[in-house]
Motif scaffolding. Structure first.
Motif, short mmCIF file in Angstrom:
data_model
loop_
_atom_site.label_atom_id
_atom_site.label_comp_id
_atom_site.label_asym_id
_atom_site.label_seq_id
_atom_site.Cartn_x
_atom_site.Cartn_y
_atom_site.Cartn_z
N ASP A 1 0.80 -1.21 0.00
CA ASP A 1 0.00 0.00 0.00
C ASP A 1 0.84 1.26 0.00
N PRO B 1 -1.03 5.37 3.03
CA PRO B 1 -2.44 5.66 2.75
C PRO B 1 -3.31 5.81 3.99
N GLU C 1 -6.05 8.73 4.53
CA GLU C 1 -7.46 8.37 4.68
C GLU C 1 -8.04 8.92 5.98
N ALA D 1 -10.26 5.80 0.23
CA ALA D 1 -9.14 4.95 -0.18
C ALA D 1 -8.07 5.81 -0.83
N PHE E 1 -4.24 5.57 -2.78
CA PHE E 1 -3.34 4.61 -3.42
C PHE E 1 -2.49 5.34 -4.45
N ARG F 1 -7.81 -1.43 -1.02
CA ARG F 1 -7.18 -0.39 -1.82
C ARG F 1 -6.81 -0.88 -3.22
N ARG G 1 -8.12 0.74 -6.65
CA ARG G 1 -7.23 1.21 -7.71
C ARG G 1 -7.59 0.58 -9.05
#
Length: 723
Positions: free
Chosen positions: A606, A617, A621, A636, A638, A704, A708
């Motif tokens: 991640d 992340p 977040e 999320a 990424f 995540r 993505r």
């Protein structure tokens, strides 16, 4: 729950007005623009009003106080419109005797009978125990079944589990009844052709049938595969698709479930070709020749010796599989962690030493039984050590979080575990009036794990509950994962939680752990998760598996007797994490300090590397989730490769209520500012999406990598389709 017309049920009119007013107030606090829009009595709380799980908990708590009646956990799980909630309030009022207190009555002496509850400073005395030591570890056991038999032989009538079911009733499971009813299930499974090593799926809630079925599968020589049960009807299609993948991988032929899950089972059959038998636990056990469920416990071992000899060869084999635990899949497809009896018992013995567990302890749990923390930690551990457990369903906790603390107080609970969010929920949301009379001084081991442990949560919880006798040193941040059966590291007894304030610049540019300056406006904070439990090891390595020095971030590896056998029928996934010397790559990043304490810093897959900076992340977040108008728990972050710049772009996807705003909106500006304030750099792309767009695991973790993929393929804004 049916939607009855208002003109046919006049009382609902008043309750509906209360629900709508409360809902408008709540939405006004989290999203004023959405609160000004019309809220209809038949709008979906999830799809149209965009209430997240924690917001639903907040709504239920406010309605209980305003309406003066307790709302059952089924309302939290099943009611999805204001009208349905109003109908539930009306039924609750009708069913209450006149003059009852509006608040849920303060519990009496406790769930455990007096003979099984400890007094001040004393352990529980076993009811009906055999002469000699009545409680203690099954130290010579080679399997979970041998551990259970050891406890039965030392007092079949002793309370093992006191279970509060969803309907509010209490059920006592003794060691003897667990063994006897497990034998009944085992006999039924053998009649249905279950052979040693065959996988049997469990689709059950927190109910007596789960415990009976699990033991029965082991006694029959099968391998239990727990699945999480469906909670909401409008998510049944998504649920069936995910569980079918697990059933196909496990090649399960038999599924044990409850009567109300027949709809889900019907959807699973065509998706899992191996599945041929779907039955309730009661049906499987009904024709047992070994005994009748519910009979007396006396003589249980000798009464069932003849039935057990059919499968004694497998129940005494420590290398036989005792569990296939499917991972949540927050970073990919679910994988089945294959664990033997020996693996599980090695972990139980090790964490038992770390937490100084004895038969005099009392466990309290609401954790789901399909998760390793609830299964291995909150059931198998107490089973091995001979300690009673007070258990309730996760919905019981979510419907009214104070129930967890009440159960600890009235039963003098000593050990209880939960993820970080549960500690935070209690610290933030329980009203002072609900805490009156509670005593948490008996709680000596409060385990915080299963997700990132936040420093702010530790401070809030210990400060809020210190007046109730909770000691800061009782809060024990821990680290573990299913691949190690459960636990990997734990702090030593008597130590307060340790928190490191780290220089952001040094960490992002060199992965070095340097103390933050006293006036640093943007320090990173990491919480110590303790040292390896006995007979287990942890190391930190670089990308080539070379050891990293102390106080330098790297990949977290572990090894020990608790290590999994591998991912079931998935050699490629197994090879991807197993290293020379028996080390297993956790997929997490962290560092060890000079004392050997482990600090988790994030997930390896991640981490976003943008312009040479490591961006995590979780931090992005958390910052975005604080912005009004963004759905908490639905963000999320990424990285996406950018060929033009040769690095990654930081992309943030945030769900909003109602139609997603434009890039020029005040919300876009607020989110951008929050990201800069948190990490010092702006996001390259901020995407606002409809509710349900950000995929999650069964336990609520953001997926995540899947987000993505949806973003890169242009499918992000489709949201979740209706069943």
């Amino acid at each position: 729950m049916s939607d009855a017309p208002l003109d046919r049920h006049a009382p609902i009119d008043r309750h509906l007005a209360l629900v709508l007013d409360t809902l408008r107030t709540l939405l006004g606090e989290v999203d004023p623009a959405r609160a000004r829009a019309a809220i209809g009595p038949d709008q979906s709380l999830t799809r149209e009003l965009a209430l997240g799980s924690l917001e639903r908990v907040e709504l239920a708590m406010r309605l209980e106080q305003a309406a003066g009646v307790p709302l059952g956990e089924t309302v939290l799980a099943e009611a999805d419109t204001p009208r349905q909630i109003a109908a539930a309030i009306a039924r609750a009022r009708t069913g209450r005797p006149p003059g009852d207190s509006p608040a849920e009555a303060r519990p009496g002496p406790g769930l455990l009978p007096a003979s099984s509850r400890p007094g001040p400073g004393l352990g529980p005395a076993a009811a009906g125990a055999a002469p000699g030591p009545s409680r203690g570890p099954a130290s010579g056991a080679r399997t979970l079944i041998e551990a259970l038999r050891w406890q039965v032989e030392r007092g079949a009538d002793r309370v093992h589990i006191q279970l509060r079911t969803d309907d509010g009733s209490d059920t006592t499971i003794t060691y003897g009844s667990l063994y006897r009813d497990g034998c009944a299930v085992a006999a039924g499974l053998r009649r249905r052709g279950v052979v040693p090593g065959e996988r049997v799926a469990l689709l059950l809630r927190t109910e007596p049938a789960f415990f009976h079925a699990y033991i029965g599968i082991l006694l029959a020589g099968g391998v239990p595969v727990p699945l999480y049960p469906p909670f909401r009807a409008d998510q049944i299609e998504e649920y069936a698709a995910r569980q079918a993948a697990i059933l196909r991988n496990a090649a399960a032929r038999v599924l044990l479930t409850f009567a109300e899950a027949e709809r889900a089972a019907a959807l699973l059959r065509p998706l899992a070709p191996s599945l041929t038998t779907v039955a309730t636990v009661a049906t499987v056990a009904a024709r047992s020749d070994s005994g009748v469920m519910g009979s007396h416990d006396s003589g249980v071992v000798s009464a069932f010796d003849s039935g057990v000899e059919l499968h004694s060869g497998v129940v005494s084999d420590p290398d036989a599989l005792a569990l296939i635990q499917y991972t949540s899949g927050s970073t990919g497809s679910p994988k089945g962690v294959a664990l033997s009896h020996a693996n599980l018992l090695a972990n139980i013995r090790a964490f038992g030493e770390a937490f100084e567990m004895t038969g005099d302890d009392v466990g309290v749990t609401w954790l789901p039984l399909y998760h390793d923390m609830g299964l291995t930690g909150a059931w198998f551990g107490p089973l091995y050590y001979g300690m009673p457990v007070v258990s309730m369903s996760p919905l019981a906790f979510l419907a009214k979080p104070v129930r967890w603390l009440e159960a600890i107080s009235r039963n003098r609970g000593t050990i209880s575990a939960a993820p970080n969010f549960a500690f935070d929920l209690c610290a933030r949301k329980i009203a002072d009036a609900d805490l009156e009379g509670l005593d948490l001084s008996s709680w000596r081991v409060a385990l915080n794990g299963a997700e990132a442990v936040l420093a702010g949560t530790i401070e809030r919880f210990t400060t809020r509950f210190a007046p109730l006798g909770f000691r800061p040193e009782a809060l024990r941040p821990v680290y573990g994962l299913a691949e190690s059966s459960l636990c990997v590291t734990a702090p030593p007894p008597g130590r307060r939680p340790r928190i490191e304030r780290v220089s952001r610049a040094a960490f992002q540019h060199a992965r070095a752990i340097e103390p933050a300056a006293p006036g640093d406006p943007q320090p990173l904070t990491f919480v110590a998760c303790g040292q390896p439990i006995p007979r287990h090891e942890v190391r930190i390595v670089d990308d080539r598996d070379q050891a990293r020095p102390a106080r330098t971030e790297g990949h977290v590896h572990f090894r020990g007797p608790s290590s999994m056998q591998g991912y079931f029928e998935n050699p490629e996934a197994t090879a991807a994490v197993v290293r020379d010397g028996g080390w297993i790559d956790t997929g997490d990043l962290g560092f060890l300090d000079d004392d050997g304490d482990l600090f988790i810093t994030g997930r390896a897959k991640d981490v976003i590397i943008a312009g040479g900076r490591n961006i995590y992340p979780q931090e992005v977040e958390e910052a975005v989730a604080e912005v009004p108008g963004v759905r908490r728990g639905c963000v999320a972050a990424f990285g996406v490769q950018d060929a033009r710049s040769g690095t990654e772009r930081l992309v943030v996807v945030a769900e909003t209520r109602g139609a997603p705003p434009s890039d020029a909106s005040p919300l876009h500006a607020a989110v951008g500012a929050a990201i800069v304030a948190a990490i010092g750099v702006p996001a390259d792309t901020i995407v606002f999406a409809r509710p349900g767009s950000v995929p999650k695991t069964s336990s609520g973790k953001i997926r995540r990598s899947t987000t993505r993929e949806l973003y890169e393929t242009g499918r992000l804004h489709r949201g979740r389709a209706s069943a």
